[in-house]
Design a protein around this motif. Structure first.
Motif, PDB file in Angstrom:
ATOM      1  N   GLN A 115       1.023  -1.244   0.067  1.00  0.00           N
ATOM      2  CA  GLN A 115       0.043  -0.099   0.011  1.00  0.00           C
ATOM      3  C   GLN A 115       0.925   1.113   0.103  1.00  0.00           C
ATOM      4  O   GLN A 115       0.434   2.295  -0.709  1.00  0.00           O
ATOM      5  N   ILE A 116       2.047   1.148   0.733  1.00  0.00           N
ATOM      6  CA  ILE A 116       2.861   2.454   0.736  1.00  0.00           C
ATOM      7  C   ILE A 116       3.982   2.253   0.038  1.00  0.00           C
ATOM      8  O   ILE A 116       4.994   1.280   0.367  1.00  0.00           O
ATOM      9  N   GLN A 117       4.259   3.040  -0.959  1.00  0.00           N
ATOM     10  CA  GLN A 117       5.304   2.556  -1.901  1.00  0.00           C
ATOM     11  C   GLN A 117       6.759   3.208  -1.447  1.00  0.00           C
ATOM     12  O   GLN A 117       7.709   2.805  -1.708  1.00  0.00           O
ATOM     13  N   SER A 118       6.813   4.266  -0.688  1.00  0.00           N
ATOM     14  CA  SER A 118       7.956   4.959  -0.249  1.00  0.00           C
ATOM     15  C   SER A 118       8.658   3.903   0.908  1.00  0.00           C
ATOM     16  O   SER A 118       8.077   4.150   2.045  1.00  0.00           O
ATOM     17  N   ILE A 119       9.639   3.534   0.712  1.00  0.00           N
ATOM     18  CA  ILE A 119      10.358   2.928   1.855  1.00  0.00           C
ATOM     19  C   ILE A 119      10.749   3.924   2.910  1.00  0.00           C
ATOM     20  O   ILE A 119      10.727   3.528   4.111  1.00  0.00           O
ATOM     21  N   TYR A 120      11.111   5.206   2.627  1.00  0.00           N
ATOM     22  CA  TYR A 120      11.339   6.093   3.801  1.00  0.00           C
ATOM     23  C   TYR A 120      10.121   6.367   4.363  1.00  0.00           C
ATOM     24  O   TYR A 120      10.625   6.698   5.596  1.00  0.00           O
ATOM     25  N   ALA A 121       9.021   6.638   3.808  1.00  0.00           N
ATOM     26  CA  ALA A 121       7.870   6.760   4.525  1.00  0.00           C
ATOM     27  C   ALA A 121       7.514   5.680   5.414  1.00  0.00           C
ATOM     28  O   ALA A 121       7.218   5.981   6.714  1.00  0.00           O
ATOM     29  N   LEU A 122       7.742   4.449   5.301  1.00  0.00           N
ATOM     30  CA  LEU A 122       7.620   3.159   6.016  1.00  0.00           C
ATOM     31  C   LEU A 122       8.383   3.453   7.222  1.00  0.00           C
ATOM     32  O   LEU A 122       8.282   3.046   8.304  1.00  0.00           O
ATOM     33  N   TRP A 123       9.893   3.872   6.888  1.00  0.00           N
ATOM     34  CA  TRP A 123      10.733   3.880   7.944  1.00  0.00           C
ATOM     35  C   TRP A 123      10.065   4.778   9.142  1.00  0.00           C
ATOM     36  O   TRP A 123      10.309   4.607  10.236  1.00  0.00           O
ATOM     37  N   TYR A 124       9.827   6.007   8.742  1.00  0.00           N
ATOM     38  CA  TYR A 124       9.062   7.015   9.723  1.00  0.00           C
ATOM     39  C   TYR A 124       7.892   6.378  10.551  1.00  0.00           C
ATOM     40  O   TYR A 124       7.743   6.696  11.627  1.00  0.00           O
ATOM     41  N   LEU A 125       6.984   5.853   9.712  1.00  0.00           N
ATOM     42  CA  LEU A 125       5.828   5.341  10.348  1.00  0.00           C
ATOM     43  C   LEU A 125       6.053   4.308  11.421  1.00  0.00           C
ATOM     44  O   LEU A 125       5.685   4.168  12.391  1.00  0.00           O
TER      45      LEU A 125
ATOM     46  N   ILE B 269      -2.697  10.264  16.785  1.00  0.00           N
ATOM     47  CA  ILE B 269      -3.729   9.989  15.590  1.00  0.00           C
ATOM     48  C   ILE B 269      -4.422  10.926  15.250  1.00  0.00           C
ATOM     49  O   ILE B 269      -4.909  11.277  13.971  1.00  0.00           O
ATOM     50  N   GLY B 270      -4.693  12.108  16.152  1.00  0.00           N
ATOM     51  CA  GLY B 270      -5.579  13.224  15.533  1.00  0.00           C
ATOM     52  C   GLY B 270      -4.617  14.034  14.837  1.00  0.00           C
ATOM     53  O   GLY B 270      -5.262  14.735  14.050  1.00  0.00           O
ATOM     54  N   GLY B 271      -3.267  14.055  14.705  1.00  0.00           N
ATOM     55  CA  GLY B 271      -2.590  14.634  13.709  1.00  0.00           C
ATOM     56  C   GLY B 271      -2.738  13.945  12.182  1.00  0.00           C
ATOM     57  O   GLY B 271      -2.317  14.779  11.401  1.00  0.00           O
ATOM     58  N   GLY B 272      -3.282  13.060  12.164  1.00  0.00           N
ATOM     59  CA  GLY B 272      -3.387  12.331  10.853  1.00  0.00           C
ATOM     60  C   GLY B 272      -2.055  11.797  10.445  1.00  0.00           C
ATOM     61  O   GLY B 272      -1.006  11.855  10.917  1.00  0.00           O
ATOM     62  N   GLU B 273      -2.086  11.186   9.182  1.00  0.00           N
ATOM     63  CA  GLU B 273      -0.992  10.727   8.602  1.00  0.00           C
ATOM     64  C   GLU B 273      -1.341  10.442   6.872  1.00  0.00           C
ATOM     65  O   GLU B 273      -2.109   9.693   6.651  1.00  0.00           O
ATOM     66  N   VAL B 274      -0.581  11.497   6.274  1.00  0.00           N
ATOM     67  CA  VAL B 274      -0.951  11.497   4.767  1.00  0.00           C
ATOM     68  C   VAL B 274      -0.304  10.056   4.101  1.00  0.00           C
ATOM     69  O   VAL B 274      -1.249   9.644   3.236  1.00  0.00           O
ATOM     70  N   THR B 275       0.605   9.492   4.507  1.00  0.00           N
ATOM     71  CA  THR B 275       1.138   8.300   3.999  1.00  0.00           C
ATOM     72  C   THR B 275       0.008   7.295   3.989  1.00  0.00           C
ATOM     73  O   THR B 275       0.010   6.261   3.030  1.00  0.00           O
TER      74      THR B 275
END
Length: 543
Positions: free
Chosen positions: A399-409, A448-454
């Motif tokens: 679902q999430i293509q960016s490896i770096y985004a997964l890192w932060y998550l 969670i209230g801040g949301g997450e674009v990725t």
């Protein structure tokens, strides 16, 4: 479909190498544990599996600790971020290196000296099995996101080598990684990690001179502005938030504490963390150089047909490293580079999946759901957990293509929820269940209230400087959530203690029995630490 035979052969050879070493280590562990357990009446079989009998040497320990962080997500993500955003945004290498240093300074000795088996043990010792078990949720999600980053990186490498679509590549990679995890136990993981790190170091550094001298690559000084990146003052808060997330959110991980707790002594645990911190920085250098080389490459002069007017499209950002290896190096070098990277990523996956599965079997199923569970029952719990964690991680990787985004998550909830809890349970003597629960809830709501674009999660709390145009938070709200949670835990704990001990509240309302029977609480903590029955996960030895 075009198939790179050399690349496929490289991957297969390295897979076989990793698998063979894992099997050899498992056999060696089984034989050694039989000899030790013959003279052990304390039920230490779990420690032989999860913690390698607490006999991890410094050399192997440093190698496996470094390799745990320097997996596919680490090297692929560093190349990706260098290529897309520049070095100024590449935070993970030095962020995780600092996290290992701080982990060694603040937690390694304390956790090892108390002989815990998993990271969740101090929580269940302090708050009881059920409330302490809540800490498993952010820990599990962190491991899933981490595994997703690993699988996404492995899928990216395989899709480049044999021209498979990303979905097929990630799915096949997940099956391989989950199957390998069945050989479980820290012995297998540690020894495969040693080979993994050697393969990454040799494979990547061997690639650099060939890639940088390829005819399609201009002098990287000409693209200095791109691979260095530009500083945008509007995102200062975001940058600081992400940096602190990586530094402190990189500490409360079972994969980290598993190695800390496996050391022979508490001093060694500290030195292991420091050494691995240095290793993380060193191993990020070739990955950064590969990202810089990609910015200076005219891809129209290579055999890669997916370029746009000589540049890589955005969809290829997560595949920068394998693309450089594949199209800018000779076949023999690609043989070593692609095979080594792929084998290294696969070897990293088992640590995370086994970590989440072990915590569930010990800290949730055994201590909460089925205290009298048989060893055979635990076998199937761990096996099903391995498949469950692997399946969810695979979906996330797709679902999430960016490896770096997964890192932060993977560090997000660990940072906001688990880090303040760990600090309090280790360093603040009088924290109690009431404070822990309030702090837990506050951290979840604020994060969670801040949301997450990725992941497509819309915010229901718009913090200061919220960008309506891009629908993103520019305020360091993750750090705010962490700090609010920490202060809530401490304040509520001491306030509730004051109310009960000063008789403003009758102790009959002490539903968690934190004050109504303090002697019983102390007895429970001691019993939790010494009760070897709670750590009998002999089943894992057969995985």
């Amino acid at each position: 479909m075009a198939v790179n035979v050399v690349g496929v052969v490289g991957i297969v050879i390295f897979y076989i190498l990793i698998l063979a070493i894992g099997i050899w280590a498992a056999f060696r562990k089984k034989k050694g544990s039989q000899n030790r357990l013959a003279n052990d009446d304390n039920g230490g079989e779990t420690e032989n599996v999860i913690l390698a009998g607490r006999s991890l040497g410094l050399f192997v320990g440093v190698m496996t600790m470094t390799a745990t962080w320097v997996g596919g997500g680490y090297i692929n993500g560093t190349s990706e971020s260098t290529f897309t955003s520049g070095l100024v945004q590449v935070q993970a290498p030095w962020g995780y290196a600092l996290s290992l240093t701080l982990g060694g300074l603040l937690f390694a000795e304390k956790m090892r000296s108390r002989n815990y088996v998993t990271m969740l043990d101090p929580f269940q010792e302090k708050y009881g099995s059920c409330v302490g078990g809540l800490m498993y949720i952010p820990a599990l999600l962190g491991e899933i996101f981490w595994s997703s980053a690993i699988l996404a990186a492995l899928g990216a490498s395989i899709s480049v080598v044999i021209d498979l679509d990303n979905t097929t590549a990630i799915t096949v990679s997940a099956v391989i990684a989950v199957s390998y995890t069945f050989f479980g136990g820290l012995y297998s993981v540690a020894y495969t990690d040693v080979v993994q790190l050697i393969c990454i170091f040799i494979g990547l550094w061997l690639t650099i001179p060939f890639a940088i001298t390829d005819t399609a690559v201009s002098n990287i000084r000409t693209t200095k502005q791109k691979w260095l990146g530009e500083w945008d003052n509007r995102y200062t808060g975001v940058w600081l938030d992400s940096a602190l997330l990586l530094i402190f959110g990189g500490i409360p991980w079972q994969v980290y504490f598993q190695r800390v707790l496996a050391c022979k002594t508490s001093k060694q645990a500290k030195y292991l963390s420091f050494s691995a911190s240095f290793g993380c920085i060193v191993m990020a250098i070739p990955a950064f150089l590969i990202g810089a080389i990609a910015t200076a490459t005219d891809w129209s002069e290579t055999s890669y047909t997916g370029h746009l007017n000589g540049t890589l499209p955005e969809k290829d950002a997560s595949r920068v490293l394998p693309l450089v290896l594949q199209y800018l190096t000779p076949p023999a070098v690609a043989f070593i580079g692609l095979g080594a990277v792929s084998a290294a990523v696969m070897s990293s996956a088992d640590s995370s999946i086994l970590s989440a599965s072990s915590m569930f079997a010990r800290n949730v199923y055994k201590l909460i759901l089925r205290p009298k569970a048989t060893e055979r029952e635990i076998i199937w719990v761990v096996r099903l957990s391995v498949f469950g964690v692997g399946a969810v991680a695979t979906v996330m990787a797709l679902q999430i293509q960016s490896i770096y985004a997964l890192w932060y998550l993977c560090s997000d909830l660990v940072y906001a929820v688990l880090f303040p809890q760990l600090c309090c349970v280790i360093y603040v003597k009088d924290v109690n269940t009431y404070g822990a629960l309030i702090g837990y809830v506050i951290a979840l709501i604020l994060r969670i209230g801040g949301g997450e674009v990725t992941i497509g999660l819309d915010p229901f709390i718009k913090y200061p400087y919220y960008s309506n145009e891009k629908k993103e938070q520019l305020f360091p709200f993750r750090t705010l959530a962490m700090l609010c949670s920490f202060f809530a835990i401490v304040f509520v704990s001491y306030f509730v203690k004051f109310l009960f001990n000063s008789a403003y509240l009758s102790k009959k309302y002490d539903v968690f029995r934190c004050f109504s029977n303090e002697h019983e609480q102390e007895t429970r903590e001691v019993a939790h630490r010494n009760n070897k029955e709670n750590v009998k996960l002999v089943a894992v030895t057969r995985i």
